[in-house]
Design a protein around this motif. Sequence first.
Motif, PDB file in Angstrom:
ATOM      1  N   PRO A 221     -15.369  -1.349   3.034  1.00 46.60           N
ATOM      2  CA  PRO A 221     -14.322  -2.094   2.348  1.00 46.60           C
ATOM      3  C   PRO A 221     -12.967  -1.429   2.537  1.00 46.60           C
ATOM      4  O   PRO A 221     -12.867  -0.207   2.664  1.00 46.60           O
ATOM      5  N   ARG A 222     -11.945  -2.249   2.564  1.00 46.66           N
ATOM      6  CA  ARG A 222     -10.599  -1.738   2.775  1.00 46.66           C
ATOM      7  C   ARG A 222     -10.095  -1.081   1.487  1.00 46.66           C
ATOM      8  O   ARG A 222     -10.008  -1.731   0.454  1.00 46.66           O
ATOM      9  N   GLU A 223      -9.741   0.180   1.601  1.00 43.83           N
ATOM     10  CA  GLU A 223      -9.164   0.881   0.452  1.00 43.83           C
ATOM     11  C   GLU A 223      -7.724   0.404   0.227  1.00 43.83           C
ATOM     12  O   GLU A 223      -7.070  -0.088   1.153  1.00 43.83           O
ATOM     13  N   GLN A 224      -7.234   0.558  -0.980  1.00 39.42           N
ATOM     14  CA  GLN A 224      -5.816   0.360  -1.238  1.00 39.42           C
ATOM     15  C   GLN A 224      -5.069   1.560  -0.647  1.00 39.42           C
ATOM     16  O   GLN A 224      -5.372   2.715  -0.957  1.00 39.42           O
ATOM     17  N   LEU A 225      -4.108   1.284   0.208  1.00 36.89           N
ATOM     18  CA  LEU A 225      -3.572   2.318   1.089  1.00 36.89           C
ATOM     19  C   LEU A 225      -2.797   3.420   0.365  1.00 36.89           C
ATOM     20  O   LEU A 225      -2.664   4.523   0.880  1.00 36.89           O
TER      21      LEU A 225
ATOM     22  N   ALA B 135      -6.456 -13.201 -10.617  1.00 39.02           N
ATOM     23  CA  ALA B 135      -5.973 -13.706  -9.335  1.00 39.02           C
ATOM     24  C   ALA B 135      -4.611 -13.118  -8.986  1.00 39.02           C
ATOM     25  O   ALA B 135      -4.341 -12.781  -7.825  1.00 39.02           O
ATOM     26  N   SER B 136      -3.735 -12.973  -9.969  1.00 42.66           N
ATOM     27  CA  SER B 136      -2.403 -12.437  -9.709  1.00 42.66           C
ATOM     28  C   SER B 136      -2.460 -10.980  -9.276  1.00 42.66           C
ATOM     29  O   SER B 136      -1.712 -10.544  -8.394  1.00 42.66           O
ATOM     30  N   LEU B 137      -3.361 -10.202  -9.872  1.00 40.53           N
ATOM     31  CA  LEU B 137      -3.517  -8.810  -9.461  1.00 40.53           C
ATOM     32  C   LEU B 137      -4.003  -8.702  -8.023  1.00 40.53           C
ATOM     33  O   LEU B 137      -3.561  -7.824  -7.267  1.00 40.53           O
ATOM     34  N   ALA B 138      -4.918  -9.585  -7.659  1.00 37.54           N
ATOM     35  CA  ALA B 138      -5.387  -9.593  -6.277  1.00 37.54           C
ATOM     36  C   ALA B 138      -4.234  -9.920  -5.325  1.00 37.54           C
ATOM     37  O   ALA B 138      -4.121  -9.326  -4.244  1.00 37.54           O
ATOM     38  N   THR B 139      -3.360 -10.847  -5.736  1.00 33.14           N
ATOM     39  CA  THR B 139      -2.191 -11.184  -4.932  1.00 33.14           C
ATOM     40  C   THR B 139      -1.261  -9.980  -4.796  1.00 33.14           C
ATOM     41  O   THR B 139      -0.724  -9.713  -3.710  1.00 33.14           O
TER      42      THR B 139
ATOM     43  N   LEU C 208       0.892  -5.492  -1.542  1.00 31.87           N
ATOM     44  CA  LEU C 208       1.131  -4.072  -1.292  1.00 31.87           C
ATOM     45  C   LEU C 208       0.510  -3.643   0.033  1.00 31.87           C
ATOM     46  O   LEU C 208       1.112  -2.866   0.789  1.00 31.87           O
ATOM     47  N   PHE C 209      -0.689  -4.145   0.303  1.00 33.34           N
ATOM     48  CA  PHE C 209      -1.380  -3.815   1.546  1.00 33.34           C
ATOM     49  C   PHE C 209      -0.562  -4.288   2.753  1.00 33.34           C
ATOM     50  O   PHE C 209      -0.364  -3.545   3.723  1.00 33.34           O
TER      51      PHE C 209
ATOM     52  N   PHE D 221       6.157   2.797   3.158  1.00 34.16           N
ATOM     53  CA  PHE D 221       5.799   2.216   1.855  1.00 34.16           C
ATOM     54  C   PHE D 221       4.280   2.225   1.670  1.00 34.16           C
ATOM     55  O   PHE D 221       3.516   1.988   2.603  1.00 34.16           O
ATOM     56  N   ASN D 222       3.843   2.481   0.440  1.00 35.16           N
ATOM     57  CA  ASN D 222       2.432   2.364   0.091  1.00 35.16           C
ATOM     58  C   ASN D 222       2.304   2.156  -1.411  1.00 35.16           C
ATOM     59  O   ASN D 222       3.246   2.421  -2.167  1.00 35.16           O
ATOM     60  N   GLY D 223       1.163   1.684  -1.831  1.00 35.16           N
ATOM     61  CA  GLY D 223       0.959   1.468  -3.261  1.00 35.16           C
ATOM     62  C   GLY D 223      -0.476   1.110  -3.569  1.00 35.16           C
ATOM     63  O   GLY D 223      -1.295   0.879  -2.674  1.00 35.16           O
ATOM     64  N   PHE D 224      -0.783   1.084  -4.868  1.00 35.36           N
ATOM     65  CA  PHE D 224      -2.089   0.610  -5.305  1.00 35.36           C
ATOM     66  C   PHE D 224      -2.000   0.090  -6.732  1.00 35.36           C
ATOM     67  O   PHE D 224      -1.054   0.388  -7.466  1.00 35.36           O
ATOM     68  N   VAL D 225      -2.996  -0.698  -7.094  1.00 35.57           N
ATOM     69  CA  VAL D 225      -3.144  -1.248  -8.439  1.00 35.57           C
ATOM     70  C   VAL D 225      -4.437  -0.692  -9.017  1.00 35.57           C
ATOM     71  O   VAL D 225      -5.470  -0.649  -8.337  1.00 35.57           O
TER      72      VAL D 225
END
Length: 311
Positions: A7-11, A38-42, A47-48, A59-63
């Motif tokens: 699975p793709r990690e949040q970068l 759904a909004s969090l997934a968006t 961010l990805f 730039f990078n980020g995660f939720v």
Amino acid sequence: MDNQLMPREQLGICAEGNLHSIYLMLNAKEGAEPALKASLATVAQHLFESSDTHSDCAFNGFVAIGANYWDSLYPLARPAQLAPFPAMSATHIEAPAVEYDLFVHLRCDRYDVLHQIANECCQMLDGLVDISDEERGFRYQDSRDLTGFVDGTENPKGQHRQQVALVGAADSEFKGGSYIHVQKYAHMLPKWQRLAIKKQEDIIGRTKQDNIEYASADKPLTSHIKRVNLKDADGNSLEILRQSMPYGSMTNQGLMFISVCCNPSHFELMLRSMIHGDGHGHHDHLLHFTRAVTGSAFFAPSLDFMLRDLD
């Protein structure tokens, strides 16, 4: 390779350091869950993709989702070791728990791009959350804490960052995710700066200018490094990946301490060693010069987990 197996990690979880950061602590509005999921997934997808669009400024980020809020958002599956922040206290020292529903972690080498993407995230979540706390971090000199000492020297390097930070096959549904602990430390800088440099170095366990670690025999049992560099019964290091940065203004400044790890126990053991020490009164004397004002536990799932099962 099959994406189901990887699975793709949040970068932003394993990213290298940046010049600027924004930390958003959010609490969900009542009844927001159906739309919020759904909004969090968006937001996570945005961010990805922004990591590629703005790769020139790194730039990078995660939720991440709070331990106490996880079941409200994902009632059918929970990370195996997800638990509330392990609040602790001892004489005149406290690590309090201040839990939030959501944590949005953003970093970039351009402040304007960082601000732009933070605005876009907030617009995507508009009407669903309240911003309960916001801090902006920055790189200080050559990656030093405001105490003047280099921060994060012990961080894992290269691909070892993923091994330390990301959940593996043992919890297959949450593979590629990470346990996040956040503490906002408010530094007592006037008190700290009154100390002689050698006294500061003894408290940290490193030299200040050259960042040379003391020999093991020379480290005071109350030094910060002695209290946080722990090993298990087999002699293996209990590692975490630190994504911390200084924050603040002239009236309120310190360190946003952020631990990302494949399990929560390493952080909890380090915090216990700092607060309660070795059972012989040897706690972390750095805590005489900085104070934890928050303590929050989250889980940052893989991007694929957040995107699945959406209508």
